[in-house]
Design an enzyme around this catalytic site. Structure first.
Site, PDB file in Angstrom:
ATOM      1  N   ASP A   9       1.446   1.360   1.326  1.00 51.48           N
ATOM      2  CA  ASP A   9       0.110   0.785   1.172  1.00 51.48           C
ATOM      3  C   ASP A   9      -0.008  -0.611   1.753  1.00 51.48           C
ATOM      4  O   ASP A   9      -0.931  -1.319   1.426  1.00 51.48           O
ATOM      5  CB  ASP A   9      -0.295   0.803  -0.305  1.00 51.48           C
ATOM      6  CG  ASP A   9       0.249  -0.387  -1.073  1.00 51.48           C
ATOM      7  OD1 ASP A   9       1.352  -0.839  -0.742  1.00 51.48           O
ATOM      8  OD2 ASP A   9      -0.436  -0.857  -1.983  1.00 51.48           O
ATOM      9  N   GLU A  10       0.931  -0.999   2.621  1.00 50.28           N
ATOM     10  CA  GLU A  10       0.836  -2.344   3.208  1.00 50.28           C
ATOM     11  C   GLU A  10       1.094  -2.294   4.697  1.00 50.28           C
ATOM     12  O   GLU A  10       1.842  -1.442   5.169  1.00 50.28           O
ATOM     13  CB  GLU A  10       1.889  -3.296   2.657  1.00 50.28           C
ATOM     14  CG  GLU A  10       2.347  -3.084   1.297  1.00 50.28           C
ATOM     15  CD  GLU A  10       3.519  -3.987   0.953  1.00 50.28           C
ATOM     16  OE1 GLU A  10       3.717  -5.040   1.567  1.00 50.28           O
ATOM     17  OE2 GLU A  10       4.251  -3.610   0.046  1.00 50.28           O
ATOM     18  N   ASP A  56      -2.779  -5.260   1.854  1.00 52.02           N
ATOM     19  CA  ASP A  56      -2.105  -4.545   0.760  1.00 52.02           C
ATOM     20  C   ASP A  56      -3.169  -3.863  -0.104  1.00 52.02           C
ATOM     21  O   ASP A  56      -4.091  -4.517  -0.600  1.00 52.02           O
ATOM     22  CB  ASP A  56      -1.295  -5.533  -0.081  1.00 52.02           C
ATOM     23  CG  ASP A  56      -0.403  -4.837  -1.106  1.00 52.02           C
ATOM     24  OD1 ASP A  56       0.780  -5.190  -1.174  1.00 52.02           O
ATOM     25  OD2 ASP A  56      -0.886  -3.950  -1.836  1.00 52.02           O
TER      26      ASP A  56
HETATM   27  P1  TTP Z   1       2.419  -2.208  -4.601  1.00 57.28           P
HETATM   28  O1  TTP Z   1       1.521  -2.631  -3.479  1.00 57.28           O
HETATM   29  O2  TTP Z   1       3.580  -3.064  -4.948  1.00 57.28           O
HETATM   30  O3  TTP Z   1       1.557  -2.030  -5.940  1.00 57.28           O
HETATM   31  P2  TTP Z   1       0.098  -1.507  -6.154  1.00 57.28           P
HETATM   32  O4  TTP Z   1      -0.592  -1.222  -4.854  1.00 57.28           O
HETATM   33  O5  TTP Z   1       0.146  -0.367  -7.099  1.00 57.28           O
HETATM   34  O6  TTP Z   1      -0.596  -2.707  -6.902  1.00 57.28           O
HETATM   35  P3  TTP Z   1      -1.141  -4.084  -6.307  1.00 57.28           P
HETATM   36  O7  TTP Z   1      -2.613  -4.044  -6.537  1.00 57.28           O
HETATM   37  O8  TTP Z   1      -0.479  -5.149  -7.103  1.00 57.28           O
HETATM   38  O9  TTP Z   1      -0.796  -4.113  -4.849  1.00 57.28           O
HETATM   39  O10 TTP Z   1       2.979  -0.761  -4.307  1.00 57.28           O
HETATM   40  C1  TTP Z   1       2.224   0.248  -3.648  1.00 57.28           C
HETATM   41  C2  TTP Z   1       2.492   1.613  -4.238  1.00 57.28           C
HETATM   42  O11 TTP Z   1       3.875   1.929  -4.172  1.00 57.28           O
HETATM   43  C3  TTP Z   1       2.118   1.716  -5.700  1.00 57.28           C
HETATM   44  O12 TTP Z   1       0.761   2.094  -5.900  1.00 57.28           O
HETATM   45  C4  TTP Z   1       3.084   2.718  -6.238  1.00 57.28           C
HETATM   46  C5  TTP Z   1       4.292   2.617  -5.350  1.00 57.28           C
HETATM   47  N1  TTP Z   1       5.385   1.908  -6.051  1.00 57.28           N
HETATM   48  C6  TTP Z   1       6.387   2.661  -6.664  1.00 57.28           C
HETATM   49  O13 TTP Z   1       6.375   3.887  -6.624  1.00 57.28           O
HETATM   50  N2  TTP Z   1       7.386   1.995  -7.335  1.00 57.28           N
HETATM   51  C7  TTP Z   1       7.435   0.633  -7.413  1.00 57.28           C
HETATM   52  O14 TTP Z   1       8.358   0.072  -8.038  1.00 57.28           O
HETATM   53  C8  TTP Z   1       6.389  -0.139  -6.769  1.00 57.28           C
HETATM   54  C9  TTP Z   1       6.403  -1.637  -6.839  1.00 57.28           C
HETATM   55  C10 TTP Z   1       5.408   0.546  -6.108  1.00 57.28           C
HETATM   56 MG    MG Z   2      -0.601  -2.606  -3.276  1.00 57.84          MG
END
Ligand code: TTP
Ligand code: MG
Length: 360
Positions: free
Chosen positions: A111-112, A13
């Site tokens: 992103d995962e 992730d």
């Molecule tokens: P996530 O992996 O949930 O969040 P993140 O990568 O920003 O932070 P973390 O370090 O905790 O992993 O989500 C990935 C991307 O998806 C995030 O950068 C933006 C997008 N996203 C949205 O647009 N809306 C949302 O509600 C979420 C949770 C994520």
């Molecule tokens: Mg993330």
């Protein structure tokens, strides 16, 4: 007795993905609080925060909160619009890197990704840990971005693992450690547990995954039905779901769970519009047109409906997505029924490349 199947699954992730990409592109904003999302319009803007970096999170600014609230919590932050085209490009590059390390690969959104690495590590967790370190290094070298990785015996444990230490974390959970690893964590970490179920579990005295694991399974089934079984199995660290390789993109979808269940039509339509704008950007950035819109509604009691509509033509116009999804949702807006989640899916995709070839 049949031999227990050994698997090693990784979940990768990316850390604060959208803002991390923005920081990479504009090094001058690094170290400051950064928020990507709707235009805050000095606190009067509509729409939500897509993501924020870790500096902004210190002020309580996180994914999904209204952008106006983010502005009030952290007015000094750098607010940037969502640049899907850029994130999509980076995401594709990262997925190409990650995929090369997997026996089986499943991308799970922007992103995962999940990787099955059982064969190439010969089921050895030490080798898997080394492989995970190598993946992190490789992504950083090629893309200057950090990620967090969970290594475990199944998708459930790997996913919770990647979230366990962030940013730039690596968490390895061996099969015999899975149950003990999960036990102290909040039940909320389980995929099946939203705010509502969390509340019900708390009322039953269940706060941690360990509490859940020790609870009487038959009572859980009685109270939650099929979800009860899933809850119980998850709490034991059991998850037999396979890595699903997708050869062709079948749909683009997005859903949002409301902070509090709502029947306010204005809030619901605003949120729907925000979802369709996001989807439109992703559609265009991925060079697709589509034919079918499907909306998903989940009421507060978890009753879930989907309803779709297919155009006679392929389109990538925002207007078409917006109009069809607004029409589809109409029947589900009732003053007496609170909604927990809405989602929109675009399917029947055609890549514009293919379309060009067809029309030629
Ligand atoms: P996530 O992996 O949930 O969040 P993140 O990568 O920003 O932070 P973390 O370090 O905790 O992993 O989500 C990935 C991307 O998806 C995030 O950068 C933006 C997008 N996203 C949205 O647009 N809306 C949302 O509600 C979420 C949770 C994520
Ligand atoms: Mg993330």
């Amino acid at each position: 007795m049949p031999k227990k199947r050994v698997r090693i699954i990784l979940h990768v992730d990316m850390d604060h993905f959208f803002t991390a990409v923005e920081e990479r592109e504009q090094p001058e904003i690094k170290g400051k609080a950064v928020v990507v999302g709707a235009d805050p319009k000095e606190g009067t803007g509509r729409g939500v925060v897509s993501t924020s970096n870790y500096e902004a999170r210190k002020y309580g600014v996180k994914s999904g909160i209204p952008i106006g609230r983010a502005w009030r919590l952290c007015p000094q932050a750098i607010f940037l619009p969502v640049n899907y085209k850029l994130y999509k490009k980076v995401s594709t590059q990262i997925m190409t890197i990650i995929r090369s390390y997997a026996d089986k690969f499943e991308d799970w959104g922007f992103d995962e990704a999940f990787l099955d690495v059982t064969q190439r590590t010969k089921g050895d967790y030490k080798k898997a840990e080394k492989l995970a370190q190598q993946i992190k290094k490789d992504i950083y070298k090629k893309e200057s971005l950090t990620c967090s990785i969970g290594v475990g015996p199944n998708k459930l444990v790997a996913k919770i693992g990647s979230d366990f230490k962030k940013p730039d974390g690596l968490t390895v959970v061996r099969p015999e450690e899975a149950k003990a690893f999960l036990a102290p964590l909040n039940v909320r970490r389980l995929l099946w547990v939203g705010k509502k179920i969390e509340g019900r579990l708390n009322n039953m005295g269940i706060k941690t995954i360990g509490d859940l694991a020790n609870y009487d399974a038959s009572v859980l089934v009685e109270k939650f039905g099929v979800t009860g079984t899933q809850l119980y199995l998850s709490a034991q660290g059991i998850d037999n779901s396979e890595i699903q390789e997708q050869w062709e993109r079948k749909s683009i979808n997005r859903e949002i769970t409301f902070e509090a269940d709502t029947s306010d039509p204005e809030l619901i339509i605003d949120t729907l519009d925000a979802i369709t704008e996001d989807l439109h950007q992703e559609l265009v950035a991925s060079n697709f047109t589509f034919k079918t819109t499907t909306i998903k509604i989940r009421y507060e009691n978890f009753e879930t409906h989907t309803h779709g509509n297919t155009f006679r033509f392929f389109t990538d116009r925002l207007k078409d997505i917006q109009k069809s999804s607004r029409e589809l949702i109409q029947n589900y807006l009732r003053p007496d029924r609170k909604i927990r989640l809405i989602g929109v899916k675009l399917s029947n995709l055609l890549s514009t490349e293919k379309q060009k070839r067809l029309t030629d």
